[in-house]
Structure formats: C-alpha cells, structure tokens
Design a protein around this motif. Structure first.
Motif, mmCIF file in Angstrom:
data_model
loop_
_atom_site.group_PDB
_atom_site.id
_atom_site.type_symbol
_atom_site.label_atom_id
_atom_site.label_comp_id
_atom_site.label_asym_id
_atom_site.label_seq_id
_atom_site.Cartn_x
_atom_site.Cartn_y
_atom_site.Cartn_z
ATOM 1 N N LEU A 150 2.100 38.750 21.102
ATOM 2 C CA LEU A 150 3.291 39.588 21.356
ATOM 3 C C LEU A 150 3.000 40.993 21.868
ATOM 4 O O LEU A 150 3.844 41.879 21.737
ATOM 5 N N ALA A 151 1.819 41.237 22.432
ATOM 6 C CA ALA A 151 1.557 42.538 23.060
ATOM 7 C C ALA A 151 0.844 42.311 24.397
ATOM 8 O O ALA A 151 0.281 41.230 24.632
ATOM 9 N N PHE A 152 0.861 43.324 25.258
ATOM 10 C CA PHE A 152 0.352 43.136 26.625
ATOM 11 C C PHE A 152 -1.122 42.778 26.662
ATOM 12 O O PHE A 152 -1.609 42.223 27.648
ATOM 13 N N LYS A 153 -1.877 43.073 25.603
ATOM 14 C CA LYS A 153 -3.317 42.804 25.615
ATOM 15 C C LYS A 153 -3.625 41.320 25.814
ATOM 16 O O LYS A 153 -4.687 40.969 26.307
ATOM 17 N N ASP A 154 -2.682 40.449 25.455
ATOM 18 C CA ASP A 154 -2.883 39.011 25.685
ATOM 19 C C ASP A 154 -3.072 38.691 27.171
ATOM 20 O O ASP A 154 -3.778 37.739 27.518
ATOM 21 N N GLY B 233 -5.163 46.636 14.073
ATOM 22 C CA GLY B 233 -4.000 45.750 14.176
ATOM 23 C C GLY B 233 -3.990 44.888 15.428
ATOM 24 O O GLY B 233 -4.399 43.734 15.382
ATOM 25 N N ASP B 234 -3.576 45.455 16.586
ATOM 26 C CA ASP B 234 -3.268 44.626 17.752
ATOM 27 C C ASP B 234 -4.453 44.002 18.473
ATOM 28 O O ASP B 234 -4.411 42.839 18.875
ATOM 29 N N THR B 235 -5.519 44.765 18.666
ATOM 30 C CA THR B 235 -6.620 44.252 19.478
ATOM 31 C C THR B 235 -7.299 43.055 18.819
ATOM 32 O O THR B 235 -7.673 42.101 19.499
ATOM 33 N N VAL C 251 4.351 54.046 31.828
ATOM 34 C CA VAL C 251 3.440 53.293 30.969
ATOM 35 C C VAL C 251 3.184 54.030 29.660
ATOM 36 O O VAL C 251 2.656 55.150 29.673
ATOM 37 N N PRO C 252 3.551 53.423 28.519
ATOM 38 C CA PRO C 252 3.188 54.033 27.231
ATOM 39 C C PRO C 252 1.671 53.949 27.079
ATOM 40 O O PRO C 252 1.099 52.855 27.133
ATOM 41 N N THR C 253 1.018 55.086 26.901
ATOM 42 C CA THR C 253 -0.430 55.139 27.120
ATOM 43 C C THR C 253 -1.207 55.597 25.892
ATOM 44 O O THR C 253 -0.804 56.535 25.206
ATOM 45 N N GLY C 254 -2.331 54.907 25.637
ATOM 46 C CA GLY C 254 -3.231 55.286 24.557
ATOM 47 C C GLY C 254 -4.604 55.575 25.135
ATOM 48 O O GLY C 254 -4.989 56.705 25.380
ATOM 49 N N ASN C 255 -5.334 54.488 25.409
ATOM 50 C CA ASN C 255 -6.688 54.602 25.946
ATOM 51 C C ASN C 255 -6.755 54.723 27.452
ATOM 52 O O ASN C 255 -7.834 54.784 28.024
ATOM 53 N N PHE C 256 -5.612 54.687 28.137
ATOM 54 C CA PHE C 256 -5.535 54.839 29.582
ATOM 55 C C PHE C 256 -5.994 53.578 30.327
ATOM 56 O O PHE C 256 -6.158 53.585 31.542
ATOM 57 N N GLY C 257 -6.191 52.459 29.595
ATOM 58 C CA GLY C 257 -6.645 51.232 30.257
ATOM 59 C C GLY C 257 -5.532 50.609 31.082
ATOM 60 O O GLY C 257 -5.715 50.260 32.253
ATOM 61 N N ASN C 258 -4.362 50.477 30.479
ATOM 62 C CA ASN C 258 -3.252 49.828 31.154
ATOM 63 C C ASN C 258 -2.854 50.594 32.414
ATOM 64 O O ASN C 258 -2.729 50.019 33.506
ATOM 65 N N VAL C 259 -2.690 51.894 32.297
ATOM 66 C CA VAL C 259 -2.218 52.664 33.453
ATOM 67 C C VAL C 259 -3.316 52.778 34.520
ATOM 68 O O VAL C 259 -3.025 52.905 35.706
ATOM 69 N N PRO D 279 1.560 52.760 16.583
ATOM 70 C CA PRO D 279 0.160 52.923 16.178
ATOM 71 C C PRO D 279 -0.846 52.587 17.269
ATOM 72 O O PRO D 279 -1.958 53.095 17.241
ATOM 73 N N SER D 280 -0.465 51.746 18.231
ATOM 74 C CA SER D 280 -1.439 51.383 19.269
ATOM 75 C C SER D 280 -1.702 52.536 20.225
ATOM 76 O O SER D 280 -2.558 52.439 21.098
ATOM 77 N N MET D 281 -0.948 53.623 20.083
ATOM 78 C CA MET D 281 -1.183 54.810 20.897
ATOM 79 C C MET D 281 -1.653 55.974 20.037
ATOM 80 O O MET D 281 -1.687 57.110 20.508
ATOM 81 N N ASP D 282 -2.018 55.693 18.775
ATOM 82 C CA ASP D 282 -2.531 56.747 17.900
ATOM 83 C C ASP D 282 -4.020 56.899 18.128
ATOM 84 O O ASP D 282 -4.833 56.424 17.332
ATOM 85 N N THR E 39 8.718 50.315 19.625
ATOM 86 C CA THR E 39 8.482 51.758 19.621
ATOM 87 C C THR E 39 7.659 52.225 20.830
ATOM 88 O O THR E 39 7.953 53.267 21.415
ATOM 89 N N HIS E 40 6.623 51.451 21.204
ATOM 90 C CA HIS E 40 5.780 51.848 22.336
ATOM 91 C C HIS E 40 6.599 51.829 23.631
ATOM 92 O O HIS E 40 6.554 52.760 24.430
ATOM 93 N N THR E 41 7.349 50.744 23.798
ATOM 94 C CA THR E 41 8.180 50.594 24.994
ATOM 95 C C THR E 41 9.188 51.734 25.102
ATOM 96 O O THR E 41 9.428 52.269 26.192
ATOM 97 N N ALA F 40 7.169 47.066 28.996
ATOM 98 C CA ALA F 40 7.459 46.686 27.609
ATOM 99 C C ALA F 40 6.167 46.091 27.058
ATOM 100 O O ALA F 40 5.858 44.921 27.280
ATOM 101 N N THR F 41 5.387 46.924 26.335
ATOM 102 C CA THR F 41 4.031 46.520 25.975
ATOM 103 C C THR F 41 3.944 45.693 24.696
ATOM 104 O O THR F 41 2.916 45.083 24.427
ATOM 105 N N ALA F 42 5.001 45.694 23.878
ATOM 106 C CA ALA F 42 4.990 44.853 22.674
ATOM 107 C C ALA F 42 6.398 44.328 22.406
ATOM 108 O O ALA F 42 7.400 44.933 22.811
HETATM 109 C C1 LIG Z 1 -2.851 48.943 23.351
HETATM 110 C C2 LIG Z 1 -1.399 49.281 23.452
HETATM 111 C C3 LIG Z 1 -0.917 50.405 24.184
HETATM 112 C C4 LIG Z 1 -1.856 51.380 24.848
HETATM 113 O O1 LIG Z 1 -2.485 50.849 25.976
HETATM 114 P P1 LIG Z 1 -3.756 51.572 26.626
HETATM 115 O O2 LIG Z 1 -4.307 50.618 27.606
HETATM 116 O O3 LIG Z 1 -4.696 51.827 25.475
HETATM 117 O O4 LIG Z 1 -3.277 52.838 27.237
HETATM 118 C C5 LIG Z 1 0.445 50.588 24.281
HETATM 119 N N1 LIG Z 1 1.331 49.757 23.670
HETATM 120 C C6 LIG Z 1 0.909 48.694 22.951
HETATM 121 C C7 LIG Z 1 1.919 47.844 22.282
HETATM 122 C C8 LIG Z 1 -0.460 48.407 22.812
HETATM 123 O O5 LIG Z 1 -0.860 47.346 22.066
#
Ligand SMILES: *Cc1c(COP(=O)(O)O)cnc(C)c1O
Length: 464
Positions: free
Chosen positions: A109-113, A142-144, A252-260, A306-309, A385-387, A409-411
C-alpha cells in the motif's frame, strides 16, 4: 550505459553491478554516465500502452546489454500482476487542473512497491546467471521493511533479514512483515529503537568477514535501479496528460529525495516536466534549503507522516552532482563539510539551477489534517497524511495557469488509519486483499540489542 559515482572516485560500473552495489566505494551514489533520452515520436508512441510496456521502454536504455526491452516488459507485467488496479498507477482528477497519481495499489500500500517488486525480480535474474546468492539485511521503522519483504519473498537466490524496533511499529506495519510465510524471510523484533536497528545493520556491514561470508547487500533508496524503475509512473502520467505536447508539473511528498529524483530523471529523458514541487512535514530540511540556499541539519521530529521523518535526504546528493556540473570533487567537499559542520551553502549558479525547477512547501500537523478533511469534503477522495502534504504543496506553488499538476498519492489512507480518522471521523477500509493478514500467524524472532546474537541468528538461517 555505464554508471559513475557522485564523488568521482569509485570504479565505473555496468547495470548489473549497480543493481547489486549499494553505496559506491567512495561513499557516493551511482548515476548514469550520460542521460538517455526518448524522442518526441517515442514519447508519443507510449500513449495508450499498458503500464508494463511503458516501464520497459523507459528502463531499457539504462540496461542495454543486460536485459532486453521485451524481457523487461514481461518482468514488469509479472511484477505488477497482483496489484489492486488494472491501470497499476491510475490518475484521478481532483481539481480543474489537479490530478492524483495513485501509487498505493501494490501489496504493502505504498509507492515503494512499484520499484521493489521489479528490483526483487531483477536481483533474482542477475544472481541466477552469475550463480551467486545475497543476504539482504535491513532496518525499518515501518514501510520499507514490508515492501522489501514482499518483493523478495520466495526468491531463490536471496535471504532477507529485517530488523524493526520491538513494540514501536504499528500493528498493520508489523503484520505486513511478520505474516509473510516464506522460508527466506526473517523478521527480528529488536529490543531497542529504530536507531539501534540502523546501528546494528551498520555494525554488520562493517564486520568485513561477516559481510563477505554472507554476501550482505541492501535495498534502501540509494539503489540506482529503484529510482530508474520509478521514472515509469512519471512517464505514464505525463503521456496520459498530453506529453510530449503539453507541459506538466508534479508535486511530491519528499523524504529521502528518491521519488522526486526519478521525476528529474524523467525530465532529463525528454518528458516535458516544467516544475517539481516538494512537500515536507515539520522535518523541512529541503524546503528550508530551497528558501535559504543553506542545507542545515536539525533534530528529527516525529509526525503523522513518518515516512518523511528524516534528517538528511540522502538522494539529494544526486541532484547536487547535477547542479555543480557533475564535479565529484565539489560534491565531496560539500558533503564533507556537511558531516563536519552539519551545514553547507550552495553558490548562486548551482542554486539557480535547482530553483529553476524545484520549489518546496512545508505543512504542519494541523494543516495536514485540514487538507485530508477538505479533499474528502470537496472530492470524496480519502488521502493519507503524506499525500495531503503533496497536495498542499501543489496548491501553494505558483504554476502557470492552466498547466496540469499531478500530486503523488504515495500511500493508501488505510495505512495511517488513526490520522485519517482524526481528520474525517471514520477509519478508512483496509483493501480486501489485506484482510487475511490481520488474523494470520506471525513469525518473528525477539532478539536483544547485541551484534553477536543477531549475527548468530542470521548465520543459522541463511540458506545455501
Ligand atoms: C518513502 C515514502 C515517502 C518519501 O519518499 P522519498 O523517496 O524518501 O522522498 C513519502 N511517502 C510515503 C508514503 C513513503 O513511504
């Protein structure tokens, strides 16, 4: 196609080695030596094609000689077969020029899939031809962890060990990991915090003898191939909204900058992406940087997203490399300073390049709930929340009138039910295909925060 390190001192590698390598040996990240591009005719030809074909067309130039486009198309079709939507990554209109790109139809249920389901299969393919095995060791808050487990379960050449902090992940997150009935998957509930889990993984990687004996490897977002696979949904969304003939923006909701960074790669490949809008929560290192040109570290604050913390956006190094004209020495200087002083400043020209494409907006906890509530009231869509943070960033960004903007919509909202309930007054429904998980038997090993104990556990479980 060869890959070079952002710090300029590591060996140049081909696609297969980059797939299996984590960090480059000089501490940098691998990037393509030159950006491949698709012509306007090739981009137009993607219109109306199945998602797996688009993904293959986009990834093929990164893997010449390693995997043929037809094989990639088969691999992607297989990777996304179990997803909960036939379109794989559907677009949904939520405003006159605003779309949501739903990236939560995978098993966790998250974009990492989207990346990991393909990367797991690529691992198997490459390891089988080389008659090699690897042991994946990862820490997760959690997600990864669950996305990696779902991607690598039952793969013949891979054993997976995921460490999570005991009692500190949500029940859904824990069950997504511990109910996977696969011989090669092992979950460890460590008596400690997430930081302890990460330190434990580092300690095992630093034990050279242990690392070599079990050929340890990682699947975190510094893996180039994860990013390359993510280019596909930017390509597919652009084409659906008129590429190559119509310019577009992504939020793009961003944490590690991988997605964007995958969106940046899509732009370099020829997709007409005009603007990239970053959303951040209270952990706003990137949005502060876009304002002040200074990257400054601050303590991590726990939030409802939390995935952006995170404190340091590790993949930003790839963008920095581009902004300073691919000068590995300059990247090394800046990042050495960052590690020493917890800050660095970027000069005019490099910063100008970054600002020409990116802008960033921060949203606090109350604002996040407000966006979830308003989007539901106005459109009937429940967002997580991320979306919500990405949507707010899209709305605040000053874009050309009429230019379409796509928020990722990342999750799935059901992944963060407490926050969604707080916003709208009811709990989102877990998709049917995840129901069984809530009553399935869990397999998990409790272990003390002790390297010897964890190493003994791993040594006793690896196959082959
Ligand atoms: C991992 C994640 C992010 C952050 O993505 P990055 O590639 O780290 O910027 C945003 N939203 C969700 C739901 C995630 O699991």
């Amino acid at each position: 196609m060869r890959y070079v390190s952002t710090r300029g001192q590591a060996p140049v590698l081909g696609f297969e080695d980059v797939l299996l390598a984590g960090l480059a040996r000089d501490g940098g990240l691998y990037v393509p030596e030159a950006w491949p591009s698709l012509s306007a005719v090739e981009i137009r030809s993607l219109s109306g094609r199945p998602y797996a074909e688009t993904a293959a067309k986009v990834l093929a130039p990164y893997a010449p000689g390693a995997v043929a486009e037809a094989d990639l198309a088969k691999l992607f079709a297989e990777a996304y077969r179990g997803f909960g939507h036939v379109a794989v990554a559907p677009l949904k209109q939520i405003g006159s020029r605003h779309w949501l790109l739903e990236l939560f139809h995978g098993p966790t249920l998250a974009f990492k899939d989207y990346a990991l389901q393909a990367v797991g299969r690529l691992f198997d393919r490459v390891l089988a031809t080389r008659n090699q095995r690897i042991t994946i060791v990862g820490a997760t808050s959690g997600d990864t962890g669950s996305a990696a487990i779902e991607a690598l379960r039952d793969r013949a050449s891979v054993d997976v060990f995921i460490l999570f902090p005991k009692g500190r992940v949500s029940e859904v997150q824990r069950r997504q990991m511990t109910t996977v009935a696969a011989d090669n998957v092992h979950c460890v509930a460590l008596d400690g915090t997430f930081d302890d889990c990460q330190d434990m993984v580092k300690a095992m990687f630093n034990d050279q003898a242990f690392r070599d004996r079990h050929t340890l490897s990682a699947v975190n977002s510094i893996n180039w191939v994860r990013i390359a696979v993510q280019i596909a949904y930017y390509a597919a969304a652009s084409v659906a909204l008129g590429a190559p003939d119509r310019r577009i923006a992504f939020a793009v909701p961003t944490g590690n900058f991988g997605n964007v960074f995958a969106a940046y790669a899509a732009k370099r490949m020829g997709f007409p992406i005009e603007r990239l809008v970053l959303g951040s929560n209270s952990n706003d290192i990137l949005t502060r940087f876009l304002g002040t040109a200074e990257m400054t570290m601050a303590p991590v604050v726990p939030t409802m997203s939390p995935s952006m913390d995170i404190q340091v956006s590790s993949n930003f190094e790839r963008m920095l490399f581009e902004a300073v004209g691919r000068d590995g020495t300059r990247v090394t200087e800046l990042l050495t300073r960052f590690r020493k002083d917890s800050r660095y400043k970027l000069d005019g020209e490099a910063m100008g390049q970054i600002r020409a494409l990116f802008d960033g907006h921060r949203l606090d906890e109350a604002g996040t709930l407000e966006v979830i509530r308003r989007v539901y009231r106005e459109t009937g869509e429940l967002v997580d929340t991320h979306t919500a943070i990405g949507i707010a960033a899209a709305e605040r960004s000053r874009l050309d009138p009429g230019m379409p903007v796509v928020s990722l919509a990342t999750a799935h909202p059901a992944k963060f039910p407490d926050a969604v309930e707080k916003a709208v007054g009811f709990r989102p429904k877990l998709p049917e295909r995840l129901h069984a998980m809530m009553t399935a038997k869990e397999r998990v090993q409790d272990l003390p925060n002790d390297v010897k104990a964890v190493q003994a556990f791993i040594a006793g479980r690896v196959r082959g």
